[in-house]
Design a protein around this motif. Structure first.
Motif, PDB file in Angstrom:
ATOM      1  N   ALA A 206       0.948  -1.400   0.074  1.00  0.00           N
ATOM      2  CA  ALA A 206      -0.011  -0.108   0.056  1.00  0.00           C
ATOM      3  C   ALA A 206       0.706   1.243   0.086  1.00  0.00           C
ATOM      4  CB  ALA A 206      -1.041   0.086   1.141  1.00  0.00           C
ATOM      5  N   PRO A 207       1.928   1.389   0.853  1.00  0.00           N
ATOM      6  CA  PRO A 207       2.735   2.574   0.785  1.00  0.00           C
ATOM      7  C   PRO A 207       3.411   2.862  -0.720  1.00  0.00           C
ATOM      8  CG  PRO A 207       3.305   1.397   2.798  1.00  0.00           C
ATOM      9  CD  PRO A 207       2.272   0.492   1.884  1.00  0.00           C
ATOM     10  N   MET A 208       3.757   2.060  -1.320  1.00  0.00           N
ATOM     11  CA  MET A 208       4.431   2.114  -2.626  1.00  0.00           C
ATOM     12  C   MET A 208       3.412   2.327  -3.694  1.00  0.00           C
ATOM     13  SD  MET A 208       7.172  -1.084  -2.609  1.00  0.00           S
ATOM     14  CE  MET A 208       5.880  -2.168  -2.440  1.00  0.00           C
ATOM     15  N   LEU A 209       2.104   2.357  -3.584  1.00  0.00           N
ATOM     16  CA  LEU A 209       1.186   2.397  -4.856  1.00  0.00           C
ATOM     17  C   LEU A 209       1.007   4.006  -5.088  1.00  0.00           C
ATOM     18  CD1 LEU A 209      -1.785  -0.072  -3.900  1.00  0.00           C
ATOM     19  CD2 LEU A 209       0.389  -0.507  -5.220  1.00  0.00           C
ATOM     20  N   PRO A 210       0.651   4.296  -6.337  1.00  0.00           N
ATOM     21  CA  PRO A 210       0.308   5.748  -6.783  1.00  0.00           C
ATOM     22  C   PRO A 210      -1.051   6.067  -6.316  1.00  0.00           C
ATOM     23  CG  PRO A 210      -0.040   4.065  -8.631  1.00  0.00           C
ATOM     24  CD  PRO A 210       0.760   3.163  -7.604  1.00  0.00           C
ATOM     25  N   PRO A 211      -1.307   7.347  -6.284  1.00  0.00           N
ATOM     26  CA  PRO A 211      -2.596   7.643  -5.613  1.00  0.00           C
ATOM     27  C   PRO A 211      -3.815   6.801  -6.253  1.00  0.00           C
ATOM     28  CG  PRO A 211      -1.405   9.636  -5.958  1.00  0.00           C
ATOM     29  CD  PRO A 211      -0.482   8.482  -6.445  1.00  0.00           C
ATOM     30  N   LEU A 212      -4.719   6.558  -5.583  1.00  0.00           N
ATOM     31  CA  LEU A 212      -5.634   5.851  -5.853  1.00  0.00           C
ATOM     32  C   LEU A 212      -7.088   6.777  -6.216  1.00  0.00           C
ATOM     33  CD1 LEU A 212      -5.680   2.583  -3.420  1.00  0.00           C
ATOM     34  CD2 LEU A 212      -4.775   2.735  -5.768  1.00  0.00           C
ATOM     35  N   PRO A 213      -7.662   6.272  -7.027  1.00  0.00           N
ATOM     36  CA  PRO A 213      -9.106   6.970  -7.272  1.00  0.00           C
ATOM     37  C   PRO A 213      -9.862   7.333  -5.747  1.00  0.00           C
ATOM     38  CG  PRO A 213      -9.047   5.528  -9.064  1.00  0.00           C
ATOM     39  CD  PRO A 213      -7.899   5.001  -7.758  1.00  0.00           C
ATOM     40  N   GLN A 214     -10.346   8.621  -5.813  1.00  0.00           N
ATOM     41  CA  GLN A 214     -11.039   8.943  -4.547  1.00  0.00           C
ATOM     42  C   GLN A 214     -12.682   8.539  -4.887  1.00  0.00           C
ATOM     43  OE1 GLN A 214      -9.906   9.715  -1.809  1.00  0.00           O
ATOM     44  NE2 GLN A 214      -7.808   9.642  -2.790  1.00  0.00           N
ATOM     45  N   VAL A 215     -12.873   7.626  -4.116  1.00  0.00           N
ATOM     46  CA  VAL A 215     -14.447   6.944  -4.527  1.00  0.00           C
ATOM     47  C   VAL A 215     -15.126   6.921  -2.963  1.00  0.00           C
ATOM     48  CG1 VAL A 215     -13.986   6.167  -6.707  1.00  0.00           C
ATOM     49  CG2 VAL A 215     -13.695   4.641  -4.875  1.00  0.00           C
TER      50      VAL A 215
ATOM     51  N   ALA B 219     -17.086   2.029  -6.216  1.00  0.00           N
ATOM     52  CA  ALA B 219     -16.383   1.164  -5.522  1.00  0.00           C
ATOM     53  C   ALA B 219     -16.510  -0.195  -5.683  1.00  0.00           C
ATOM     54  CB  ALA B 219     -16.366   1.568  -4.095  1.00  0.00           C
ATOM     55  N   LEU B 220     -17.634  -0.889  -5.960  1.00  0.00           N
ATOM     56  CA  LEU B 220     -17.989  -2.186  -6.204  1.00  0.00           C
ATOM     57  C   LEU B 220     -17.249  -2.733  -7.445  1.00  0.00           C
ATOM     58  CD1 LEU B 220     -19.415  -4.961  -5.172  1.00  0.00           C
ATOM     59  CD2 LEU B 220     -21.432  -4.008  -6.364  1.00  0.00           C
ATOM     60  N   PHE B 221     -17.270  -1.657  -8.673  1.00  0.00           N
ATOM     61  CA  PHE B 221     -17.042  -2.002  -9.879  1.00  0.00           C
ATOM     62  C   PHE B 221     -15.501  -2.225  -9.692  1.00  0.00           C
ATOM     63  CE2 PHE B 221     -21.213  -0.302 -11.867  1.00  0.00           C
ATOM     64  CZ  PHE B 221     -21.823  -1.513 -11.621  1.00  0.00           C
ATOM     65  N   LEU B 222     -14.955  -1.229  -9.313  1.00  0.00           N
ATOM     66  CA  LEU B 222     -13.375  -1.233  -9.171  1.00  0.00           C
ATOM     67  C   LEU B 222     -12.936  -2.452  -8.383  1.00  0.00           C
ATOM     68  CD1 LEU B 222     -12.561   2.575  -8.232  1.00  0.00           C
ATOM     69  CD2 LEU B 222     -12.198   1.445 -10.293  1.00  0.00           C
TER      70      LEU B 222
ATOM     71  N   LEU C 171       1.832  -0.367 -13.317  1.00  0.00           N
ATOM     72  CA  LEU C 171       1.887  -0.665 -14.738  1.00  0.00           C
ATOM     73  C   LEU C 171       0.274  -0.592 -15.032  1.00  0.00           C
ATOM     74  CD1 LEU C 171       4.315  -3.603 -15.334  1.00  0.00           C
ATOM     75  CD2 LEU C 171       4.701  -1.006 -15.773  1.00  0.00           C
ATOM     76  N   TRP C 172      -0.640  -1.024 -14.584  1.00  0.00           N
ATOM     77  CA  TRP C 172      -2.029  -0.921 -14.940  1.00  0.00           C
ATOM     78  C   TRP C 172      -2.863  -0.309 -13.524  1.00  0.00           C
ATOM     79  CZ3 TRP C 172      -3.615  -1.636 -19.811  1.00  0.00           C
ATOM     80  CH2 TRP C 172      -4.821  -1.762 -19.908  1.00  0.00           C
ATOM     81  N   PRO C 173      -2.862   0.936 -13.599  1.00  0.00           N
ATOM     82  CA  PRO C 173      -3.462   1.495 -12.209  1.00  0.00           C
ATOM     83  C   PRO C 173      -4.951   1.074 -12.085  1.00  0.00           C
ATOM     84  CG  PRO C 173      -2.125   3.230 -13.588  1.00  0.00           C
ATOM     85  CD  PRO C 173      -2.260   1.625 -14.462  1.00  0.00           C
ATOM     86  N   VAL C 174      -5.342   1.268 -10.751  1.00  0.00           N
ATOM     87  CA  VAL C 174      -6.672   0.869 -10.650  1.00  0.00           C
ATOM     88  C   VAL C 174      -7.744   1.853 -11.319  1.00  0.00           C
ATOM     89  CG1 VAL C 174      -8.438   0.727  -8.635  1.00  0.00           C
ATOM     90  CG2 VAL C 174      -6.215  -0.001  -8.234  1.00  0.00           C
ATOM     91  N   GLY C 175      -8.883   1.552 -12.106  1.00  0.00           N
ATOM     92  CA  GLY C 175      -9.593   2.166 -12.882  1.00  0.00           C
ATOM     93  C   GLY C 175      -9.414   2.170 -14.477  1.00  0.00           C
ATOM     94  N   MET C 176      -8.301   1.507 -14.725  1.00  0.00           N
ATOM     95  CA  MET C 176      -8.095   1.428 -16.060  1.00  0.00           C
ATOM     96  C   MET C 176      -9.083   0.444 -16.984  1.00  0.00           C
ATOM     97  SD  MET C 176      -5.456   3.231 -17.170  1.00  0.00           S
ATOM     98  CE  MET C 176      -4.698   2.362 -18.509  1.00  0.00           C
TER      99      MET C 176
END
Length: 230
Positions: free
Chosen positions: A28-37, A44-47, A130-135
């Motif tokens: 978790a600390p190494m991840l880029p900023p996640l979408p604010q939902v 959030a369920l779809f993500l 490489l494939w961020p959340v929400g792509m």
């Protein structure tokens, strides 16, 4: 949950849950900023469903890689006349030839000895970069994943081809004997000889199998990394 070896029912669910929580806390600390939902919204369920599907598809590369060994054992069992010697596997809920189970165990141990599980976890961590959340999942090369099915059959056939040819020569020899000397009981002699030849082929195949299977593991891990844009 889906990755080979870690998904086995022989590993308690508590251990798997603790492993997932530990990986989440470390990554978790190494991840880029996640979408604010909103956590309780449909978005959030779809993500969450999207990330589960991406994880399942990544694990499918490794599952196909290990089933090469099971398919190899089934091919050899058919040639040796051991197709009816099956064993119930509680970890998969099905029945497989004993030789296939043996090769599957051997392939799993080779995968662990090559630190393939560590590389797979590394690819899983890289997938968030490489494939961020929400792509989404529809832009992923899904046809490449489907093409791994044919790769599995081709790889298993290439590994089993020398043994199949050797046992085919034995069967042809006994076919010639049955035509030249019909009085001989070829069936009583041919079945033990086919099984003995099959066991010898299995014995000799283990001399070159580790290097060949390590190349297949590298190919599967590379395809797994390229699937997410690596």
């Amino acid at each position: 949950m889906v990755m080979p070896f870690l998904s086995s029912t022989y590993i308690p669910a508590t251990v798997r849950i603790l492993l997932a929580l530990t990986l989440s806390a470390l990554v978790a600390p190494m991840l880029p900023p996640l979408p604010q939902v909103d956590a309780i919204s449909l978005h959030a369920l779809f993500l969450a469903i999207e990330q589960l599907l991406v994880g399942f598809m990544l694990a499918l590369f490794l599952t196909i890689m290990l089933y090469i060994m099971t398919l190899l054992g089934e091919m050899l069992s058919m040639q040796m006349g051991l197709a009816m010697a099956v064993m119930n596997d509680p970890s998969s809920g099905g029945s497989h030839p004993i030789l296939g189970q043996w090769f599957l165990l051997y392939g799993t141990l080779l995968f662990l000895a090559l630190d393939g599980h560590l590389v797979a976890i590394g690819v899983l961590v890289d997938s968030f970069l490489l494939w961020p959340v929400g792509m989404g999942i529809f832009d992923l090369p899904l046809m490449g994943l489907i093409g791994r099915i044919s790769w599995m059959f081709a790889a298993a056939f290439m590994l089993a081809l020398p043994s199949i040819l050797a046992m085919l020569m034995v069967n042809i020899t006994f076919g010639v004997l049955s035509r030249s000397a019909p009085s001989l009981n070829v069936f009583a002699l041919g079945f033990p000889m086919s099984m003995l030849m099959g066991l010898l082929c299995v014995f000799f195949s283990f001399s070159g199998l580790p290097s060949r299977y390590s190349d297949l593991c590298l190919d599967a891990l590379s395809a797994m990394h390229q699937f997410i844009g690596g």
